[in-house]
Design an enzyme around this catalytic site. Sequence first.
Site, PDB file in Angstrom:
ATOM      1  N   HIS A  70      -3.317 -42.961 -43.830  1.00  0.00           N
ATOM      2  CA  HIS A  70      -4.298 -43.945 -44.295  1.00  0.00           C
ATOM      3  C   HIS A  70      -5.709 -43.525 -43.913  1.00  0.00           C
ATOM      4  CE1 HIS A  70      -2.046 -47.436 -45.914  1.00  0.00           C
ATOM      5  NE2 HIS A  70      -1.074 -46.685 -45.460  1.00  0.00           N
ATOM      6  N   ASP A  71      -5.834 -42.972 -42.731  1.00  0.00           N
ATOM      7  CA  ASP A  71      -7.155 -42.512 -42.320  1.00  0.00           C
ATOM      8  C   ASP A  71      -7.643 -41.437 -43.281  1.00  0.00           C
ATOM      9  OD1 ASP A  71      -9.483 -42.233 -40.820  1.00  0.00           O
ATOM     10  OD2 ASP A  71      -8.629 -40.628 -39.620  1.00  0.00           O
ATOM     11  N   GLY A  76     -11.516 -39.008 -46.453  1.00  0.00           N
ATOM     12  CA  GLY A  76     -11.076 -37.873 -45.644  1.00  0.00           C
ATOM     13  C   GLY A  76     -10.724 -38.316 -44.235  1.00  0.00           C
ATOM     14  N   GLU A  92     -13.055 -49.728 -41.968  1.00  0.00           N
ATOM     15  CA  GLU A  92     -11.855 -49.507 -42.773  1.00  0.00           C
ATOM     16  C   GLU A  92     -10.668 -50.302 -42.241  1.00  0.00           C
ATOM     17  OE1 GLU A  92     -10.943 -45.328 -43.290  1.00  0.00           O
ATOM     18  OE2 GLU A  92     -13.003 -44.910 -43.857  1.00  0.00           O
ATOM     19  N   ASP A 191      22.901 -36.039 -38.436  1.00  0.00           N
ATOM     20  CA  ASP A 191      22.834 -36.287 -39.871  1.00  0.00           C
ATOM     21  C   ASP A 191      24.164 -35.850 -40.455  1.00  0.00           C
ATOM     22  OD1 ASP A 191      22.381 -36.460 -42.554  1.00  0.00           O
ATOM     23  OD2 ASP A 191      20.466 -35.395 -42.527  1.00  0.00           O
TER      24      ASP A 191
END
Length: 256
Positions: A70-71, A76, A92, A191
């Site tokens: 998100h940053d 940027g 932000e 897994d």
Amino acid sequence: MAAISYSNKYSLFSILIFITVVSSPVLAQLSVGFYGRTCPSVYDTVRAATRSVINREPRMGASLIRLFFHDCFVNGCDGGVLLDDTASTPGEKGRTGNINLLRGFEVIDNIKVQVDRACGRVVVSCADIVAIAARDSVVESGAHTLGQARCALFRDRIYNETNIDPSYRRSLQANCPRVSPNGDNNLAPLDEKSPNRFGNSYFQSLMNRRGLLHSDQVLFNGATTDSIVREYSNDPRAFLSDFSNSMLKMGNKLKF
Ligand SMILES: *[C@@H]1O[C@H](CO)[C@@H](O)[C@H](O)[C@H]1NC(C)=O
């Protein structure tokens, strides 16, 4: 980094190479030595803090990675996501899309305090701390997709937890007796579908409540990280492309 091919399958090997390259001192573009002189202990400090946070709260690994994306998607990678609103400028942090979505602000603030203390002065930017912590989170969380775990580590999960597929539970119980120390060292793959390869089967298993470890299954347990697991499960390339795009994008701005 472009030399690495992720063509058909993401082998565990290739993701490890990727992570190694990203964090490698020999990579010219992202120079690990950036803080080598000003504050060489920054990497160890962030790594230790990130690890301890993830051990305490495993979902925080995904949150830190998310915070990083998100940053980087807004203006940027500038650490702007961490800014609070001021009277004149909205930060932000308060934007729709960021508010309520992102956890981990406090974690970064906290790591920043530790880093400043370790460096003896303010030298490492918030954006760099977010990026380093995200990278470390990938390593901490990604490591769970390889290898095997001992019965002692998942016993509680297969006898006491409810968010587990019943047939998966039964098959694990067959090789991991309820009472310790019986079978403590018996192994099961982390897994089950592709024990030797990192792929989206890991995320699919989580969605089917077939995560072996509690700390993996909490990534898909009716909370905020469910959508990330779903996304990566549907789109096997999403994780690597998200991660590598952001890394490349910030390559010129941030120096690891
Ligand atoms: C399950 O929970 C009970 C009650 O909290 C506890 O005594 C036990 O040690 C736990 N683990 C297993 C494997 O039963």
